[in-house]
Design a protein around this motif. Structure first.
Motif, short mmCIF file in Angstrom:
data_model
loop_
_atom_site.label_atom_id
_atom_site.label_comp_id
_atom_site.label_asym_id
_atom_site.label_seq_id
_atom_site.Cartn_x
_atom_site.Cartn_y
_atom_site.Cartn_z
N UNK A 215 37.09 53.18 36.65
CA UNK A 215 35.85 53.92 36.89
C UNK A 215 35.45 53.87 38.36
N UNK A 216 34.32 54.50 38.66
CA UNK A 216 33.88 54.57 40.06
C UNK A 216 32.51 53.92 40.24
N UNK A 217 31.54 54.31 39.43
CA UNK A 217 30.16 53.87 39.66
C UNK A 217 29.67 52.99 38.50
N UNK A 218 28.93 51.95 38.85
CA UNK A 218 28.26 51.11 37.85
C UNK A 218 27.19 50.29 38.56
N UNK A 219 26.39 49.59 37.80
CA UNK A 219 25.44 48.67 38.41
C UNK A 219 26.21 47.53 39.07
N UNK A 220 25.69 46.97 40.16
CA UNK A 220 26.41 45.89 40.84
C UNK A 220 26.65 44.70 39.92
N UNK A 221 27.84 44.09 39.98
CA UNK A 221 28.10 42.89 39.17
C UNK A 221 27.31 41.69 39.69
N UNK A 222 27.35 40.61 38.97
CA UNK A 222 26.60 39.41 39.35
C UNK A 222 27.27 38.70 40.53
N UNK A 223 26.44 38.17 41.42
CA UNK A 223 26.94 37.39 42.55
C UNK A 223 26.86 35.89 42.26
N UNK A 224 26.35 35.52 41.10
CA UNK A 224 26.10 34.12 40.79
C UNK A 224 27.34 33.22 40.83
N UNK A 225 28.55 33.72 40.48
CA UNK A 225 29.71 32.84 40.56
C UNK A 225 29.99 32.27 41.96
N UNK A 226 29.48 32.93 43.00
CA UNK A 226 29.70 32.43 44.36
C UNK A 226 28.40 32.09 45.08
#
Length: 430
Positions: A215-226
């Motif tokens: 796919x191309x567009x989506x809501x930003x993923x979580x940054x919590x793992x880093x």
């Protein structure tokens, strides 16, 4: 509002010109949102989180550059430093990525202190020009071998250490195609040549079924793992002292050289007149600290900003436009995750070639300059370590100058750095 913030008329520019310049620079440096997650994820870091951290660190650093320094310069996690982070600090030396992020944080604090106190200027003035050029070229060679390995063009060979891979395979063929696309488009002055090359190889890999389109567009993923995962206490481990030293040295050289070079092209730095270089370096060091907290390697000024200057960018409005585009890029994480390694490898290889132009700046007629410079550049790819290249270069430079009776031209900064590397080899085992 823009006139009041950025003094457009004073710099002989307009909103339209600055916007065009910002778009131009973003297109030339946006490849980093695909390449950086590809490199750093080899450490075990979450790829999606790295993507978000890359976009946010680039946006924040560039925004600070816009509002504090009012310079038309884009910032993002630096090429070379991300490779050192992943392939030397974590893969070769065996430290965790959390400790490596801690080392980046500490180096950013040191860079900030060096800038505020003025020590940075003293350090830069003391490092020989030949070594500075060799460092850039050596990092280029280091990126080159990483790119060729990722593309499957260079492979392990028990008899000769390295050998030629199977060029009939899809991966190497696509990487070669991508390199030619980038080189031809750049030679034709097409904006965003590197990005176009990455996307062309990616689309081909989808069409041929080699990789999956997500796919191309989506809501930003979580940054919590880093996010806030850095291990500052662990970074103070004895074996990481020289790593922090390398981060600081490369950050200082890379940032200062890039900022001065691009600013001169924009006529923002003139002899005998005050400039905003100090503010720009302050923005650079602040962005390093912020980036480490988010979860990415050192953020620095991008030489690709020269493309925006060429398009007429003269103020921080250009940088503001770049920052906005990096924020918008947060919403294309599926596309970033769909980009295969052999699509980013040609970009790495092309950037590596551009960095090797610095070899022409070395004083080849003077062996006490040429030999240390050559050792610096050669040791980086052949020992798979930027740190070792710096160590070989600085130590050999001091030794050759002393034993040829030219010790009196050695700057204290060069001697101190060489001594630190000797201490590191003598007392801190890898």
């Amino acid at each position: 509002m823009f006139e009041r913030l950025f003094k457009l008329s004073e710099h002989g520019t307009s909103v339209r010109t600055e916007v065009v310049a910002g778009v131009t620079t973003f297109l030339t440096m946006s490849y980093i949102i695909f390449v950086n997650p590809d490199i750093l994820s080899t450490t075990g870091m979450d790829r999606d989180a790295i993507f978000v951290a890359t976009c946010l660190a680039a946006a924040l650093g560039t925004l600070i550059m816009a509002l504090v320094a009012n310079w038309p310069i884009g910032m993002a996690p630096g090429m070379g430093l991300n490779a050192f982070f992943a392939f030397t600090v974590v893969a070769a030396l065996g430290f965790t990525w959390q400790q490596a992020l801690g080392a980046v944080f500490i180096s950013g604090i040191i860079f900030l202190l060096l800038t505020v106190t003025g020590v940075r200027s003293w350090l830069i003035a003391g490092i020989p020009h030949s070594l500075r050029s060799a460092i850039a070229a050596g990092i280029g060679l280091f990126l080159g071998i990483i790119a060729l390995k990722n593309a499957g063009i260079v492979v392990d060979n028990p008899a000769t250490l390295v050998g030629l891979g199977d060029l009939k395979q899809t991966g190497p063929l696509l990487a070669i195609f991508g390199f030619f696309v980038i080189a031809v488009l750049d030679a034709l002055k097409v904006r965003g040549a590197i990005l176009i090359g990455i996307l062309a190889v990616t689309v081909l890999s989808w069409v041929t079924g080699v990789s999956e389109f997500r796919g191309i567009v989506s809501m930003p993923p979580s940054m919590m793992p880093t996010f806030l995962q850095l291990d500052i206490v662990g970074a103070l481990h004895g074996g990481l002292v020289h790593v922090i030293l390398v981060f600081v040295l490369v950050e200082v050289f890379d940032a200062t050289g890039t900022l001065i070079g691009v600013a001169k092209r924009a006529n923002l730095v003139q002899e005998g007149q005050p400039s905003r270089l100090g503010r720009a370096l302050l923005a650079d060091s602040t962005a390093i600290v912020a980036g480490s907290l988010m979860g990415t390697s050192s953020t620095t000024a991008y030489v690709e900003s020269a493309s925006g200057v060429q398009a007429g960018g003269r103020t921080g409005l250009t940088a503001l436009v770049i920052a906005v585009f990096f924020l918008a890029a947060l919403f294309i994480s599926p596309l970033a995750a769909s980009v295969p390694t052999y699509a980013t490898a040609p970009a790495l290889l092309y950037v590596a070639g551009l960095m090797m132009r610095e070899l022409t700046e070395i004083e080849w007629d003077d062996l006490t300059e040429a030999a240390p410079a050559a050792l610096t550049a050669l040791a980086m790819p052949f020992t798979y370590s930027i740190a070792n290249g710096l160590a070989f270069g600085f130590v050999s430079y001091v030794v050759l100058k002393v034993f040829t009776g030219r010790w009196n031209i050695l700057h204290p900064a060069t001697q101190i750095v060489a001594a630190l590397f000797v201490i590191r080899f003598a007392f801190f085992a890898e």
